[in-house]
Scaffold this motif. Structure first.
Motif, PDB file in Angstrom:
ATOM      1  N   LYS A  43     -25.692 -61.194  83.370  1.00  0.00           N
ATOM      2  CA  LYS A  43     -24.892 -61.458  84.392  1.00  0.00           C
ATOM      3  C   LYS A  43     -23.871 -62.103  84.011  1.00  0.00           C
ATOM      4  O   LYS A  43     -22.377 -61.989  84.394  1.00  0.00           O
ATOM      5  CB  LYS A  43     -25.372 -62.385  85.381  1.00  0.00           C
ATOM      6  CG  LYS A  43     -26.470 -61.612  86.154  1.00  0.00           C
ATOM      7  CD  LYS A  43     -27.139 -62.516  87.240  1.00  0.00           C
ATOM      8  CE  LYS A  43     -28.585 -61.765  87.946  1.00  0.00           C
ATOM      9  NZ  LYS A  43     -29.065 -62.315  88.899  1.00  0.00           N
ATOM     10  N   ASP A 138     -25.879 -62.559  94.260  1.00  0.00           N
ATOM     11  CA  ASP A 138     -27.220 -61.956  93.917  1.00  0.00           C
ATOM     12  C   ASP A 138     -27.869 -61.327  94.940  1.00  0.00           C
ATOM     13  O   ASP A 138     -27.887 -61.905  95.925  1.00  0.00           O
ATOM     14  CB  ASP A 138     -28.127 -62.809  93.145  1.00  0.00           C
ATOM     15  CG  ASP A 138     -27.639 -63.239  91.962  1.00  0.00           C
ATOM     16  OD1 ASP A 138     -27.415 -62.443  90.956  1.00  0.00           O
ATOM     17  OD2 ASP A 138     -28.062 -64.476  91.619  1.00  0.00           O
ATOM     18  N   PHE A 151     -25.180 -58.348  92.389  1.00  0.00           N
ATOM     19  CA  PHE A 151     -26.260 -57.819  91.100  1.00  0.00           C
ATOM     20  C   PHE A 151     -27.508 -57.520  91.962  1.00  0.00           C
ATOM     21  O   PHE A 151     -28.005 -58.146  93.045  1.00  0.00           O
ATOM     22  CB  PHE A 151     -26.241 -59.451  90.404  1.00  0.00           C
ATOM     23  CG  PHE A 151     -25.278 -59.366  89.498  1.00  0.00           C
ATOM     24  CD1 PHE A 151     -24.709 -58.408  88.572  1.00  0.00           C
ATOM     25  CD2 PHE A 151     -24.676 -60.748  89.562  1.00  0.00           C
ATOM     26  CE1 PHE A 151     -23.618 -58.677  87.624  1.00  0.00           C
ATOM     27  CE2 PHE A 151     -23.465 -60.942  88.605  1.00  0.00           C
ATOM     28  CZ  PHE A 151     -23.269 -59.879  87.744  1.00  0.00           C
TER      29      PHE A 151
END
Length: 191
Positions: A43, A138, A151
């Motif tokens: 990430k 996320d 993500f």
């Protein structure tokens, strides 16, 4: 004597089982920690490269050499990985600077904002909507709110989706190269 031998054998076996379970648990936790560390390293690498594929309006910067502010909002899960990933990088002559903020505001000056595990992600996303900020979340923490990039973990790999409509609303243009790498793209004009 025979009873004492059976008790001793049983006690030794019980200790061996407990030791085996403890070792298995420790290895499992170490494996989880290693997987999370790898997840955040990937990430961090993505976050350090997204700026190369985004065009901000000129008004997003105070000058031609102003930095690209990559803000981590709330808890920082990177443990220095993000600082290492951006070290020495420049996007069109602009250094990438990591900033850590407890909360984000419209005037925080973030060009890229990572919200990670922030429980306030939906409210933060709303507060940054319409600003020239590449909001990255996320999937598991953002709930129904959508940043520009989310993500996701798919097949044990860190991937991402892009909401190009939200990018347009924030005045950002995302390169077709980055769009082609996304797992899924919500196109402009889809609302």
């Amino acid at each position: 004597m025979e009873a004492l031998m059976r008790w001793h054998t049983t006690a030794v076996a019980a200790r061996a089982v407990r030791a085996g379970l403890a070792l298995t648990l420790a290895l499992g936790l170490a494996s989880v920690a290693a997987a999370q560390s790898l997840e955040y390293a990937v990430k961090a690498a993505y976050l350090s490269k997204f700026g190369f594929y985004v065009e901000w309006p000129k008004s997003a910067f105070s000058g031609p050499s102003s930095p690209i502010n990559l803000c981590v909002i709330g808890d920082d899960p990177f443990s220095g990985l993000l600082d290492d990933a951006v070290a020495g990088q420049q996007v069109e002559g602009r250094p990438i600077v990591v900033r850590r903020l407890k909360a984000a505001a419209r005037d925080a000056g973030c060009h890229i904002a990572y919200l990670g595990g922030d429980a306030r992600a939906p409210a933060t996303i709303d507060s940054l909507r319409g600003t020239p900020t590449l909001v990255v979340t996320d999937a598991h923490s953002a709930g129904n709110a959508s940043g520009v990039i989310q993500f996701v973990l798919k097949d044990n790999r860190v991937r991402f989706t892009i909401d190009d409509e939200t990018a347009a609303q924030n005045g950002l243009a995302i390169s077709s190269k980055l769009l082609s790498l996304a797992l899924n793209v919500k196109p402009r004009g889809s609302r």
